[in-house]
Enzyme design. Structure first.
Site, PDB file in Angstrom:
ATOM      1  CB  CYS A  53      -0.929   0.007   1.205  1.00 29.94           C
ATOM      2  SG  CYS A  53      -2.116  -1.363   1.205  1.00 29.94           S
TER       3      CYS A  53
ATOM      4  CB  ILE B  46      -3.101 -27.986  -0.575  1.00 31.38           C
ATOM      5  CG1 ILE B  46      -2.119 -29.052  -1.059  1.00 31.38           C
ATOM      6  CG2 ILE B  46      -2.830 -26.656  -1.277  1.00 31.38           C
ATOM      7  CD1 ILE B  46      -2.151 -29.275  -2.564  1.00 31.38           C
TER       8      ILE B  46
END
Length: 563
Positions: A42, A278
């Site tokens: 940002c 996963i």
């Protein structure tokens, strides 16, 4: 236990640090395609504009510092080429040496993030056409500006990065034009609230070409022509594509993981994918919107950090759950601050919700204390239940404070009416005894109890001018002379009781003032004498800003940009 993480930055780096805090003996390996494992995404536009002066300030952690503190094997410039769930391994290529190898895992976390959306348009690969997503992108733009001193730039897209970059380019005295296919900037905001953002960027010399579609790019006269559909091209020295991001999920797709919206990775509330062992976090995953319960892709740093922590907790035997994304955000637009949380009115209606809104323009702190500034608040709630759905605030001081209170109220399941009961801190330099958030609650309570009815800006054009209703503006004569809605007659609120004979008996009265407060008082006065009254939501200040913005947007659509 060995955990392999694909991607660093917010989600991956957070997961790695949390894993180590929970398990001192686990082997943790992070593969990051870029040269940076954790950086302030940002903050990138502010480095380009010189607000952040040192490039090192963008890097939150280096591989060396991360290893020193957490003993995590951070391998930058390593690209994972494939995932092999059957043998619990990933294929990796070291980008600097070309070495290829396999790395096995017990648990795998995917944090690939999202890539700048790059449509397949002619000329998209031109050297003067940039994207801004990574530190490397930032350095390329900064180096180009330093070397070539461009005088003009076109930004394609009107979201967070585009607006932040536009501000920083203007600080460098570069002429900026923003092109956006929707007829507004910042889609988290309703068009009426976006009008205040448009006004601020125009005030600082940024030109807007809203409602236009980019069809390609072509080099000409040492710059770039941005070709637009159905109008003349825009010419600039440089172009930045900031039209959004796309989940980077090629690896997940090739590995057979279930995908959802925009090709994002489907996960449950434990951040588990459809393949055992996963996990996935960050900008690449599909989440539930906290307010609507609908599937969503929300690319914000806060959710990514939380998701990384949750995945690590569950890998280490915990049972952490992600409750959904609320979309709370805030942005600096020159001197203005704009913030939102939950769903706006537009998206709430798209989700099938029956909604209403209150719009108010309170001061940032007590009016008698110097320096107070107006803000405009729009609070969205469900009719009947008064469930709080979302809020938008645009102003100068105290905006971030109020949006966080409203975000917390939504998360806690408060109704819009219950905002009136919140016990919020007060001192004259910071707030009013009746905080703006409390005021929103009072307004909703008045609607719920029938103390007042309201009409909105979209209702104005449908109001009859045949004498069947009374259209009343209760501002001062000076305010009225400075601009008013056609057909509304002026009787100042303080003269209303003495001039009741000028208002037709038995006819509904539609009342407006500058902000909505005096018109509310007028409605209560008239109701005391038996009149059916309707108060205009937002007041003339709100009406004038929105109508002027719509006029400029239509002009932009016809002529290519604001004139």
């Amino acid at each position: 236990m060995k955990v392999v993480i694909i991607g660093g930055v917010a989600g991956g780096a957070t997961a790695a640090a949390r894993l180590r805090r929970l398990n001192e003996t686990a082997e943790i390996v992070v593969f990051e395609r870029s040269g940076y494992i954790s950086y302030a995404n940002c903050g990138l536009p502010y480095y380009i504009g010189g607000v952040i002066e040192e490039p090192e300030a963008l890097t939150l952690q280096t591989p060396e510092s991360f290893f020193a503190r957490f003993r995590v094997d951070m391998r930058v410039r390593h690209e994972v080429a494939a995932i092999h769930p059957d043998k619990k391994a990933v294929s990796v290529k070291a980008l600097e040496t070309g070495e290829e190898f396999e790395e096995h895992y017990d648990k795998l976390i995917l944090s690939p993030g999202a890539s700048p959306t790059q449509p397949r348009l002619p000329g998209v690969g031109i050297g003067k056409v940039f994207t801004l997503r990574t530190v490397e992108d930032t350095f390329r733009i900064k180096d180009y500006i330093n070397a070539h001193h461009p005088k003009s730039a076109v930004l394609a897209g009107g979201g967070f990065i585009s607006l932040e970059l536009a501000e920083n380019l203007r600080e460098l005295e570069i002429e900026v034009t923003i092109v956006q296919r929707p007829k507004q900037l910042m889609n988290p905001f309703d068009p009426d609230m976006a009008a205040f953002i448009h006004g601020e960027v125009r005030r600082h010399g940024i030109r807007l070409a809203l409602g236009h579609t980019v069809e390609g790019f072509a080099e000409r006269d040492g710059g770039v022509d941005v070709q637009l559909k159905d109008t003349d091209p825009l010419h600039a020295d440089m172009v930045v594509l900031a039209i959004g991001v796309t989940p980077d999920t090629v690896l997940a797709k090739e590995a057979g993981l279930e995908l959802g919206l925009k090709g994002s990775i489907v996960v449950n509330d434990r951040m588990e994918t459809s393949v055992p062992d996963i996990y996935a976090v960050g900008d690449a995953v599909q989440v539930k919107h906290y307010v609507t319960g609908q599937d969503a892709v929300i690319s914000l740093a806060g959710p990514a950090n939380k998701q990384g922590r949750i995945a690590a907790d569950n890998i280490c035997g915990g049972d952490s759950r992600y409750l959904g994304s609320q979309g709370s955000s805030v942005i600096k637009v020159f001197d203005l601050t704009a913030a939102s949380t939950g769903v706006n009115e537009t998206n709430a209606k798209k989700a099938g919700l029956d909604v209403d809104t209150v719009i108010l323009s309170p001061m940032s702190h007590a009016g008698y204390y110097p320096g107070g500034k107006l803000m405009t608040m729009k609070v969205v709630f469900e009719k009947g239940t008064y469930r709080l759905l979302g809020a938008q605030i645009v102003g100068y001081d105290g905006v971030d404070k109020r949006i966080d209170v409203l975000a917390t109220a939504i998360h806690a399941g408060l109704t819009a009416i219950q905002l009136k009961d919140l016990d919020l801190a007060y001192a004259p330099p910071y707030s009013s005894a009746k905080d703006p958030v409390n005021m929103a609650g009072f307004m909703v309570e008045n609607l719920a109890s029938g103390v007042v009815k309201q009409f909105h800006i979209e209702d104005v054009n449908a109001l009859p001018h045949d004498g069947s209703v009374t259209l009343l503006d209760v501002r001062t004569p000076q305010e009225y002379a400075g601009g008013h809605i056609k057909g509304f007659r002026n009787i100042p609120v303080d003269e209303l009781r003495e001039r009741l004979d000028e208002i037709g008996n038995g006819k509904p009265v539609y009342v407006i003032c500058q902000s909505g407060l005096r018109s509310y008082i007028a409605c209560r006065v008239l109701a005391g004498y038996g009149y059916e009254t309707y108060n205009f939501a937002g007041g003339f200040r709100f009406y004038d800003a929105v109508k002027n913005d719509r006029r400029l947007i239509e002009q932009s659509t016809a002529c290519g940009m604001d004139q």
